[in-house]
Design a protein around this motif. Structure first.
Motif, PDB file in Angstrom:
ATOM      1  N   GLY A  12      -5.637   3.009   7.305  1.00  0.00           N
ATOM      2  CA  GLY A  12      -4.548   2.889   6.332  1.00  0.00           C
ATOM      3  C   GLY A  12      -3.268   3.304   7.021  1.00  0.00           C
ATOM      4  O   GLY A  12      -3.312   4.064   7.995  1.00  0.00           O
ATOM      5  N   TYR A  54      -5.305   6.534  -4.057  1.00  0.00           N
ATOM      6  CA  TYR A  54      -4.124   6.485  -3.196  1.00  0.00           C
ATOM      7  C   TYR A  54      -3.435   7.848  -3.177  1.00  0.00           C
ATOM      8  O   TYR A  54      -3.049   8.343  -2.126  1.00  0.00           O
ATOM      9  N   THR A  96      -3.552   4.737   1.707  1.00  0.00           N
ATOM     10  CA  THR A  96      -4.829   4.027   1.600  1.00  0.00           C
ATOM     11  C   THR A  96      -5.665   4.707   0.524  1.00  0.00           C
ATOM     12  O   THR A  96      -5.259   5.745  -0.012  1.00  0.00           O
ATOM     13  N   THR A  97      -6.807   4.151   0.227  1.00  0.00           N
ATOM     14  CA  THR A  97      -7.765   4.850  -0.631  1.00  0.00           C
ATOM     15  C   THR A  97      -8.899   5.427   0.212  1.00  0.00           C
ATOM     16  O   THR A  97      -9.793   6.065  -0.318  1.00  0.00           O
ATOM     17  N   ASN A  98      -8.833   5.206   1.511  1.00  0.00           N
ATOM     18  CA  ASN A  98      -9.965   5.546   2.381  1.00  0.00           C
ATOM     19  C   ASN A  98     -10.170   7.037   2.626  1.00  0.00           C
ATOM     20  O   ASN A  98     -11.175   7.416   3.190  1.00  0.00           O
ATOM     21  N   MET A 109      -4.065  -4.426   0.053  1.00  0.00           N
ATOM     22  CA  MET A 109      -4.642  -3.121   0.389  1.00  0.00           C
ATOM     23  C   MET A 109      -5.631  -3.250   1.546  1.00  0.00           C
ATOM     24  O   MET A 109      -5.587  -2.484   2.516  1.00  0.00           O
ATOM     25  N   SER A 136      -5.410  10.363  -0.980  1.00  0.00           N
ATOM     26  CA  SER A 136      -5.313  10.084   0.462  1.00  0.00           C
ATOM     27  C   SER A 136      -3.919  10.394   0.987  1.00  0.00           C
ATOM     28  O   SER A 136      -3.735  10.924   2.082  1.00  0.00           O
ATOM     29  N   SER A 153       0.810  -1.229   0.000  1.00  0.00           N
ATOM     30  CA  SER A 153       0.000   0.000   0.000  1.00  0.00           C
ATOM     31  C   SER A 153       0.840   1.274   0.000  1.00  0.00           C
ATOM     32  O   SER A 153       0.349   2.337  -0.330  1.00  0.00           O
ATOM     33  N   ARG A 175      -4.007  -3.921   4.903  1.00  0.00           N
ATOM     34  CA  ARG A 175      -3.355  -2.731   5.459  1.00  0.00           C
ATOM     35  C   ARG A 175      -4.387  -1.702   5.920  1.00  0.00           C
ATOM     36  O   ARG A 175      -4.208  -1.056   6.943  1.00  0.00           O
ATOM     37  N   ASP A 176      -5.477  -1.563   5.172  1.00  0.00           N
ATOM     38  CA  ASP A 176      -6.542  -0.647   5.612  1.00  0.00           C
ATOM     39  C   ASP A 176      -7.089  -1.096   6.966  1.00  0.00           C
ATOM     40  O   ASP A 176      -7.538  -0.295   7.775  1.00  0.00           O
TER      41      ASP A 176
END
Lengths: 581, 116
Positions: free
Chosen positions: A205, B2, B13-15, A95, B5, A64, A98-99
């Motif tokens: 993340g 990505y 992360t993509t969060n 991913m 973020s 990630s 890791r999130d």
């Protein structure tokens, strides 16, 4: 900073979190750390399909965080060959882990009934999988993704198809779209635990602490992935682009390794697939390359009615279900891939088993009595499709046996001379020469990815290297791959993640390593794996080369017995295997 | 996602992205990009009961965090689901149209364009 291991016990239906920062400090993650966990949770004496076995999934410090660090490493004891089981898969799993701040996942025990797990952050929900038991690997993903997240939000779905439920040693686990923990039977281990699937998602993340330094290294890697030629071939034609070059040098295994030249290669080439069938590229999460190639297969199912199926393809699939079976029609190959995808088989394992079966049939080792009236012939795509459906439905002992792999079948029915497996694993698709064969024989996974053997063979076509140089290059690279497989970067980016780049990346994360320390870790990791194999009774020095390999030829000429033994001894010595007892 | 973020939240992360690539299930699936369209009359801002989310000069919306009630009405109002939600601090993540995502889009699907 990685530190968290999530333990899930299927027997009791419980989960617990453990912090082990010292393990990650010492072993980084991925393959090196996973091997330590394997020794601890699935030691050599366990029954691979017993309640005591374990499934271990590990990411690494680069997952990630840097581009193309997309793989998750899985370790288990293999039900296919009874020794070290290791397989890597991309998709979104790294991913998602890791999130969720899960650095390693250890699944032990056995659920009393079919179950799937929803892992969100550190919360684990155990749900009944009775309604999805029996569903294909593809349908299972659709069903579970919709169930878990109706808005289609991301997250990873790892599941088995019916093959895993049957505990077939050739069963894989499928990860998201078209990625697999393919080889060595991880799917059967999931099935033995009544584990149909596990879903992972997280809302966090990893934080980036040194943002300036990180960005500098990130951009250097990113620009090489996207703007240089390092990975372009994987995106454009994909690995299928290897078909024609390998055929040109006589290294494309054809009709169960009878020769390295396939007369139908043009029709199966990456170029032909791209021109006529390619409809989409896809990428694993956080990969700017995008090597996954999807073909569309349009088939009539009634007059004026068609179904269109998207099917992933790559070199290994075209080799195993194409050239190896003497099939030169892409729709026939794609039809077989589709069954393999739905059933959840290891494509290379199935291809090598069918190739052995075809040679066994034409040479009279098995006959219509065993195949219950179905002739198995090279080039007969319809016949192979029927054979796969018989295997799928368990129709007939011979067909039930085929999903136990080529080594099992040859031991039971005969034809060991042309059973093309190494250490019980159906061979990878490179008939380039002795270096590739040495990789299959000595590599810890019996995989072409263990070291650069098939690449070294191709270099030999242009220059000469001593045996010591050839084997030395293999061992050195096998050790270095222990490092990159601990980070965990994709092997397609191996040209980019050299020592300098890896050290820059580790430095940007505030992890203090130097070249010597990495090298020692790689050497030791490899020895730990061999020790596990030897403790399972699988000393690579005693593995056999199929007789047929000596009667044919390769891209670099015939294989010499004495020289192969010399190579094997050199490999063992350079790796530092313990003295044989 | 990505890139966004990483740049704005400092997280790998993509969060925390202010855009979304919606992927439909399975290998047979397709992708759909959901980025802020800089609506002339943004539905998200109109739905905000406290005036925390406001249209800004040049397009897009900005969030006044102090005034945000964490009600989520803005995210619900964005029919194309471009406005993203930070699950940790329970606030929307409005796009600032900086172009970082386009810098890291390997195939040039995303681009930052000046409005005519």
């Amino acid at each position: 900073m990685q530190e968290t291991i999530l333990h899930i016990d299927l027997t009791t239906g419980t989960a617990r979190r453990e912090r082990r920062p010292e393990l990650f400090d010492r072993f980084l993650g991925g393959t090196t750390l996973g091997t330590e966990l394997l020794w601890q949770y699935a030691p050599p004496e366990v029954d691979p399909l017993g309640e005591q076995s374990a499934l271990i999934f590990v990411t690494g410090p680069f997952s990630s965080v840097f581009p193309v660090a997309t793989k998750t490493v899985a370790l288990f004891k293999s039900p296919l060959n009874g020794e070290l089981g290791e397989t890597h898969a991309g998709g979104r799993l790294a991913m998602a882990l890791r999130d969720a701040a899960i650095d390693a996942l250890v699944i032990t025990g056995k659920s009393p009934s079919p179950t799937f797990l929803s892992i969100e952050n550190h919360e684990v929900t155990f749900s009944s999988a009775r309604t999805v038991w029996g569903q294909s690997a593809l349908a299972s993903e659709r069903i579970l993704r919709e169930y878990a997240a109706p808005d289609g939000r991301k997250g990873s779905v790892v599941r088995i198809g019916p093959a895993g439920e049957r505990l077939a040693p050739l069963a894989c686990a499928t990860v998201d779209g078209g990625r697999h923990f393919g080889r060595l039977g991880l799917g059967a281990v999931m099935g033995s635990k009544n584990l149909k699937a596990f879903l992972v998602s997280g809302t966090g993340g990893p934080p980036i602490i040194h943002r300036g330094e990180h960005r500098q290294v990130y951009d250097a890697i990113y620009d090489r992935v996207v703007a240089s030629n390092d990975m372009k071939k994987y995106h454009d034609l994909g690995t299928a682009g290897n078909i024609l070059p390998l055929n040109a040098i006589g290294g494309l295994p054809t009709r169960n390794f009878s020769q390295g030249f396939f007369e139908g290669a043009q029709a199966l080439s990456g170029e032909a697939f791209a021109e006529h069938y390619l409809v989409q590229h896809m990428a694993c999460a956080h990969c700017p390359c995008g090597c996954i190639h999807m073909a569309a297969l349009r088939e009539p199912f009634a007059p004026f009615h068609y179904r269109t199926t998207k099917i992933p393809y790559d070199y290994e699939l075209i080799y195993a279900l194409g050239t190896l079976l003497s099939l030169s029609s892409p729709p026939e190959v794609l039809s077989l891939v589709d069954v393999v995808e739905k059933e959840g088989w290891d494509a290379m394992g199935m291809g090598t088993a069918l190739a052995w079966a075809s040679e066994a049939f034409v040479s009279g080792v098995v006959g219509l009595r065993e195949t219950e009236g179905l002739p198995l012939r090279f080039g007969d795509g319809g016949g192979y499709l029927q054979a796969m459906h018989r295997i799928r439905k368990g129709e007939g002992e011979f067909f039930r046996d085929l999903e136990r792999g080529v080594a099992f079948c040859a031991a039971k029915y005969g034809g060991e001379a042309f059973a093309i497996h190494f250490g019980g694993v159906g061979a990878p698709g490179y008939l380039t020469g002795e270096n590739a064969l040495l990789t299959y024989l000595m590599g810890v996974r019996h995989s072409h990815l263990d070291d650069p053997g098939y690449g070294t063979d191709q270099k030999l076509l242009g220059k000469s290297l001593s045996l010591e140089e050839q084997v030395g290059a293999a061992v050195k690279d096998a050790q270095w791959r222990m490092v990159t497989n601990s980070l965990v970067t994709c092997l397609f980016a191996r040209g980019i993640y050299d020592e300098e780049m890896v050290l820059a990346g580790l430095g940007a994360l505030g992890l203090s390593w130097d070249g010597e320390k990495l090298k020692r870790m790689g050497e030791e990791a490899l020895r730990r794996k061999y020790a596990y194999k030897i403790a399972c009774g699988a000393d690579p020095r005693r593995g056999k080369i199929p007789e047929k390999i000596f009667s044919g030829t390769t891209a670099t000429g015939p294989v010499d017995r004495g020289r192969m033994e010399l190579r094997r001894e050199l490999y063992a010595r350079m790796v530092g295997l313990p003295e044989e007892v | 996602m990505y890139a966004c973020s990483r740049t704005f939240a400092g997280m790998a992360t993509t969060n925390r992205a202010a855009l979304r690539v919606r992927a439909y299930t399975g290998v047979e699936g397709a992708f759909s990009l959901r980025t802020c369209l800089r609506c002339p009359e943004p539905d998200c801002a109109a739905a905000c009961p406290s005036g925390a989310l406001k249209k800004v000069e040049g397009g897009g919306v900005r969030l006044d965090k102090e005034r945000c009630l964490s009600c989520g009405a803005c995210v619900q109002a964005c029919v194309i689901r471009a406005l993203q939600w930070n699950a940790d601090d329970r606030r929307p993540i409005p796009c600032v149209h900086c172009g970082t995502c386009a810098r890291y889009c390997p195939n040039g699907v995303l681009a930052l364009e000046e409005e005519a």
